[in-house]
Design an enzyme around this catalytic site. Structure first.
Site, PDB file in Angstrom:
ATOM      1  N   LYS A 144       0.843  -1.195   0.000  1.00  0.00           N
ATOM      2  CA  LYS A 144       0.000   0.000   0.000  1.00  0.00           C
ATOM      3  C   LYS A 144       0.883   1.252   0.000  1.00  0.00           C
ATOM      4  CE  LYS A 144      -3.929   1.738   2.767  1.00  0.00           C
ATOM      5  NZ  LYS A 144      -4.761   1.417   3.944  1.00  0.00           N
ATOM      6  N   MET A 193      -7.098   8.666   3.745  1.00  0.00           N
ATOM      7  CA  MET A 193      -7.000   7.261   4.145  1.00  0.00           C
ATOM      8  C   MET A 193      -8.208   6.776   4.944  1.00  0.00           C
ATOM      9  SD  MET A 193      -4.437   5.301   3.159  1.00  0.00           S
ATOM     10  CE  MET A 193      -2.841   6.071   3.323  1.00  0.00           C
ATOM     11  N   SER A 219      -9.359   1.519   2.529  1.00  0.00           N
ATOM     12  CA  SER A 219      -8.399   2.379   1.872  1.00  0.00           C
ATOM     13  C   SER A 219      -7.295   1.635   1.124  1.00  0.00           C
ATOM     14  CB  SER A 219      -7.752   3.317   2.913  1.00  0.00           C
ATOM     15  OG  SER A 219      -7.089   2.576   3.918  1.00  0.00           O
ATOM     16  N   GLY A 242     -11.488  -1.252   8.372  1.00  0.00           N
ATOM     17  CA  GLY A 242     -11.909  -2.181   7.329  1.00  0.00           C
ATOM     18  C   GLY A 242     -11.086  -2.043   6.067  1.00  0.00           C
ATOM     19  N   SER A 243      -9.963  -1.341   6.159  1.00  0.00           N
ATOM     20  CA  SER A 243      -9.216  -0.934   4.968  1.00  0.00           C
ATOM     21  C   SER A 243      -8.499  -2.061   4.242  1.00  0.00           C
ATOM     22  CB  SER A 243      -8.210   0.158   5.333  1.00  0.00           C
ATOM     23  OG  SER A 243      -8.882   1.360   5.607  1.00  0.00           O
TER      24      SER A 243
END
Length: 546
Positions: A144, A193, A219, A242-243
């Site tokens: 990421k 984010m 995100s 929950g990214s």
């Protein structure tokens, strides 16, 4: 390659930065890996994945290497036994990632040429010693955007942080590279984010390759998207609400949010104040192509004893072994808001399959997820988002629509006393969850990944099915299970909303628009019982996805 100077006549300064960054990205994709105009699918094409097999950029062997025949675990074994070289594997994935990016805009800092050079060094060592460098030898990985790689930007989608290369590499990346992994790119994220979307003014908006008109989530949406395109063998995202799990669910891949203290986060490129990782702590975790890939990556990282460089990592908590068992499963059908018909069907069918396979399955009623989300929403905005506000003002860039839509942007700053009260509420909810879990006598929870499948970009504004487990600090895993089907999932004609939010969520459901969207289930274990959960998930996945 040198980026061609884009024409920025008449653009705002932030738009000029965006144009320059996109030109830099394009320059990092070799000319022979670029799609021709006729390679792009017609407007309105839903599934973008078949393009990789028709564009001619990948050879048959490269399509095999990157295809569904391999997960990271089996690919590592194939490389270790000499079936493929690291250069063959890394080049294949770089090519596939290049195609996926041109269709879905899911990458940020592209590192293809550096990755191939790293792979050459791995092959040299393998030729000299006959042994792989480590368990991840030759495995192409993506990270990421919010991680540092020396010499590349870590803008996190802020215009103000572009063209400012990192001066060091995040220790977790150094760790996986020391075990033979090859990092091929970083991946896209949302502005701030704190959004279940992946759209910012630096890189633009990412698409979902499975259902291109629906959101890729966030995100870690770039990770979910490139993983679904199979442009990466393993990815690392982060998760505070929950990214990891929302993009995994939206794109139909596997994702794992660990308990805090399992995997190292130290030295990542924070998108807010560095010391703010307290009220609901962010964690990092893998996205992959199988349940065993999640355990594989976690085992490699834990075996490197990351507590020796990250004081937040807890030693030995995963070193006791996990038993092979059929866990007692508590099923959450809904909490806080009513899931859409495909999600309700997935939970029902999964519970039935597990019951038929001999698992003890019982309903479980947790504390109200809507109440948990109300607390986390305030904890996320204690400072009224002062960091992102400052970064946007510094560059004069606008707020993107999805940031406005999720509802965090205008929440006022809290006092110290209000912050303490919110933490007290969170602790009370943690106690309530623990008590209910113990009373139910369950080992694992089966729950929705969200109130719906992927929706239109910007419409995933409710994270209560994922953020609940961040607030509790319980490990959670997403496994893909089925797909939305208009014939099986008609609109609920007798739906009675519990409250206004419930009505808003249900109004998003369109059976035709969501047809073919991946539907995942979420599996949750007790806090710090990550090793056992990862083993249980493999047993459950073997039943659900046999």
């Amino acid at each position: 390659m040198i980026a061609k100077e884009p024409d920025t006549t008449g653009l705002e300064q932030w738009e000029k930065v965006h144009a320059a960054k996109k030109a830099e990205q394009e320059s990092r994709i070799p000319q022979e890996w670029r799609l021709k105009p006729e390679d792009f699918p017609p407007a309105g094409t839903v599934d973008l994945r078949p393009v990789v097999a028709t564009c001619g950029i990948l050879s048959d062997k490269e399509l095999l290497i990157t295809g569904e025949q391999y997960d990271a675990t089996s690919l590592a074994a194939a490389i270790a036994e000499g079936k493929y070289t690291a250069v063959e594997v890394v080049t294949a994935f770089c090519k596939r990632a290049a195609v996926g990016h041109q269709l879905c805009n899911n990458l940020t800092e592209i590192m293809f040429m550096d990755a191939i050079e790293d792979a050459k060094q791995l092959d040299k060592v393998f030729a000299e010693t006959g042994k792989p460098v480590g368990a991840l030898h030759g495995i192409p990985m993506t990270f990421k955007e919010c991680f540092h790689v020396k010499g590349y930007d870590a803008s996190d989608g802020y215009i103000s942080r572009t063209f400012d290369p990192s001066t060091y590499t995040t220790p977790l990346i150094e760790l996986v590279k020391s075990n033979g992994a090859v990092v091929i790119s970083k991946t896209n994220t949302p502005q701030t984010m704190l959004v279940a979307e992946s759209h910012n003014n630096v890189f633009g908006q990412t698409k979902n390759p499975v259902v291109s008109h629906l959101t890729c989530g966030g995100s870690s949406g770039g990770e979910g998207s490139i993983m679904a395109y199979r442009g990466s063998a393993l990815g690392i995202g982060t998760d505070v609400g929950g990214s990891i799990r929302i993009p995994a669910a939206a794109n139909g891949v596997y994702g794992y949010k660990p308990s805090f203290g399992i995997l190292p986060m130290i030295g990542y490129a924070a998108s807010g104040w560095v010391g703010a990782n307290t009220g609901v702590p962010a964690v990092c975790g893998p996205l992959g192509h199988s349940a065993r890939d999640l355990a594989f990556l976690t085992r490699v990282v834990r075996n490197a004893k990351p507590w020796k460089f990250d004081p937040a990592v807890i030693p030995k908590v995963m070193e006791f072994g996990a038993e092979s068992r059929k866990p007692i499963i508590g099923v959450i059908h809904q909490s806080g808001t009513t899931p859409h018909p495909p999600v309700r069907r997935a939970i029902r069918e999964a519970a039935n399959k597990l019951s038929e396979a001999g698992f003890v399955v019982k309903d479980f009623v947790p504390p109200d997820f809507n109440e948990i989300r109300k607390v986390t929403k305030e904890l996320f905005t204690l400072d009224a988002l002062s960091y992102p506000r400052g970064q946007l003002e510094k560059a004069g860039e606008p707020v993107v629509p999805s940031v406005q839509k999720i509802g965090f942007w205008d929440i006022p700053r809290k006092t110290h006393e209000e912050a303490w009260a919110l933490n007290a509420k969170k602790l009370a909810l943690q106690k309530e969850m623990l008590d209910r879990w113990q009373e139910a006598g369950i080992n694992v929870v089966l729950a929705p990944a969200g109130p719906h499948t992927a929706v239109l970009p910007g419409d995933w504004t409710t994270d209560m099915y994922t953020v609940a487990w961040n607030a509790m600090d319980y490990p959670a895993v997403i496994i893909p299970f089925t797909k939305a089907d208009p014939a099986l999932d008609p609109k609920d004609k007798i739906f009675v909303p519990m409250h206004e939010l419930d009505e808003q969520i249900q109004s998003l459901y369109d059976p035709q628009r969501m047809a073919g969207a991946p539907v995942a289930v979420q599996l949750v274990g007790p806090r710090l019982d990550d090793e056992q959960l990862l083993k249980d998930v493999q047993a459950i996945d073997a039943i659900l996805n046999a």
